[in-house]
Write a protein that holds these residues in place. Sequence first.
Motif, PDB file in Angstrom:
ATOM      1  N   LEU A  87       2.295   1.804  -3.433  1.00 15.25           N
ATOM      2  CA  LEU A  87       1.256   2.286  -4.331  1.00 15.25           C
ATOM      3  C   LEU A  87       1.004   3.784  -4.131  1.00 15.25           C
ATOM      4  O   LEU A  87       0.909   4.547  -5.101  1.00 15.25           O
ATOM      5  CB  LEU A  87      -0.032   1.497  -4.111  1.00 15.25           C
ATOM      6  CG  LEU A  87      -1.193   1.819  -5.033  1.00 15.25           C
ATOM      7  CD1 LEU A  87      -0.823   1.477  -6.465  1.00 15.25           C
ATOM      8  CD2 LEU A  87      -2.430   1.051  -4.609  1.00 15.25           C
ATOM      9  N   VAL A  88       0.941   4.229  -2.890  1.00 10.37           N
ATOM     10  CA  VAL A  88       0.731   5.648  -2.606  1.00 10.37           C
ATOM     11  C   VAL A  88       1.904   6.476  -3.113  1.00 10.37           C
ATOM     12  O   VAL A  88       1.719   7.534  -3.723  1.00 10.37           O
ATOM     13  CB  VAL A  88       0.506   5.874  -1.089  1.00 10.37           C
ATOM     14  CG1 VAL A  88       0.587   7.341  -0.713  1.00 10.37           C
ATOM     15  CG2 VAL A  88      -0.833   5.290  -0.665  1.00 10.37           C
ATOM     16  N   VAL A  89       3.124   6.014  -2.910  1.00  4.30           N
ATOM     17  CA  VAL A  89       4.312   6.732  -3.391  1.00  4.30           C
ATOM     18  C   VAL A  89       4.298   6.799  -4.915  1.00  4.30           C
ATOM     19  O   VAL A  89       4.561   7.855  -5.517  1.00  4.30           O
ATOM     20  CB  VAL A  89       5.604   6.074  -2.868  1.00  4.30           C
ATOM     21  CG1 VAL A  89       6.822   6.608  -3.592  1.00  4.30           C
ATOM     22  CG2 VAL A  89       5.737   6.298  -1.375  1.00  4.30           C
ATOM     23  N   ASN A 116       1.471  11.984 -10.033  1.00  3.44           N
ATOM     24  CA  ASN A 116       0.768  13.268  -9.953  1.00  3.44           C
ATOM     25  C   ASN A 116       1.748  14.439 -10.049  1.00  3.44           C
ATOM     26  O   ASN A 116       1.478  15.424 -10.731  1.00  3.44           O
ATOM     27  CB  ASN A 116      -0.037  13.352  -8.664  1.00  3.44           C
ATOM     28  CG  ASN A 116      -0.938  14.551  -8.629  1.00  3.44           C
ATOM     29  OD1 ASN A 116      -1.539  14.923  -9.628  1.00  3.44           O
ATOM     30  ND2 ASN A 116      -1.024  15.183  -7.480  1.00  3.44           N
ATOM     31  N   LEU A 170       1.701   6.668  -6.997  1.00  5.28           N
ATOM     32  CA  LEU A 170       0.658   7.598  -7.440  1.00  5.28           C
ATOM     33  C   LEU A 170       1.053   9.050  -7.189  1.00  5.28           C
ATOM     34  O   LEU A 170       0.773   9.929  -7.998  1.00  5.28           O
ATOM     35  CB  LEU A 170      -0.667   7.282  -6.745  1.00  5.28           C
ATOM     36  CG  LEU A 170      -1.359   5.993  -7.213  1.00  5.28           C
ATOM     37  CD1 LEU A 170      -2.565   5.701  -6.340  1.00  5.28           C
ATOM     38  CD2 LEU A 170      -1.757   6.093  -8.663  1.00  5.28           C
ATOM     39  N   GLY A 171       1.713   9.301  -6.075  1.00  5.14           N
ATOM     40  CA  GLY A 171       2.181  10.658  -5.787  1.00  5.14           C
ATOM     41  C   GLY A 171       3.212  11.125  -6.792  1.00  5.14           C
ATOM     42  O   GLY A 171       3.174  12.262  -7.263  1.00  5.14           O
ATOM     43  N   ALA A 185       0.836  -1.203   0.000  1.00  6.10           N
ATOM     44  CA  ALA A 185       0.000   0.000   0.000  1.00  6.10           C
ATOM     45  C   ALA A 185       0.874   1.258   0.000  1.00  6.10           C
ATOM     46  O   ALA A 185       0.584   2.230  -0.719  1.00  6.10           O
ATOM     47  CB  ALA A 185      -0.937   0.000   1.205  1.00  6.10           C
ATOM     48  N   PHE A 186       1.945   1.268   0.771  1.00  5.01           N
ATOM     49  CA  PHE A 186       2.843   2.417   0.811  1.00  5.01           C
ATOM     50  C   PHE A 186       3.497   2.640  -0.555  1.00  5.01           C
ATOM     51  O   PHE A 186       3.579   3.770  -1.042  1.00  5.01           O
ATOM     52  CB  PHE A 186       3.915   2.209   1.890  1.00  5.01           C
ATOM     53  CG  PHE A 186       4.903   3.330   1.974  1.00  5.01           C
ATOM     54  CD1 PHE A 186       4.545   4.547   2.527  1.00  5.01           C
ATOM     55  CD2 PHE A 186       6.190   3.175   1.491  1.00  5.01           C
ATOM     56  CE1 PHE A 186       5.445   5.585   2.598  1.00  5.01           C
ATOM     57  CE2 PHE A 186       7.103   4.208   1.550  1.00  5.01           C
ATOM     58  CZ  PHE A 186       6.731   5.413   2.113  1.00  5.01           C
TER      59      PHE A 186
END
Length: 162
Positions: free
Chosen positions: A35-37, A43, A39-40, A32-33
């Motif tokens: 994936l968040v990194v 962006n 996506l960030g 999950a971490f």
Amino acid sequence: MSEPQHQDPPPASDPDSDPPRRSRWLGVLIVAFALVVGLGMFNIGRLIIRPKPEVTAADRLIEASPRLQQGRELVTRSSDCMRCHTMELDVVGPGFRNIAKRYADRDDAVPYLARKIREGSVGEWGRIVMPRHPQVTQEQAELMAGWLMALRPANAPSASPP
């Protein structure tokens, strides 16, 4: 008859020799971490690549005027301006957008900059020397300066294109 076979009991496990059991939640948390990194970062890259509104407004103005297009061609392809200047950054000389921003409130910005292109200047931007360009005609210098002033920020006073 056969004798019953005697089996030794299995050895008792030593709690210090067994590897610790890892929970699945730790793996899920790591995924999950990541994936968040990811996506960030996507962006941020999208925001960096996206043109600013003032850039697109200036591009539309330039595309609508053949004289401004001639000025852009003179600056970017037919002269040595790009050796010292870029669109945004101050390299050897100031960036074109910084020049347009500085002189945006001058009514005589186009003739003033045309004269600076032809005659050169010293000390306008610190210790930077702008060499003179006598090979550029007055009409070409005015076309170049007109294109340059079309790059000014949207909230600056606007004059009609040359």
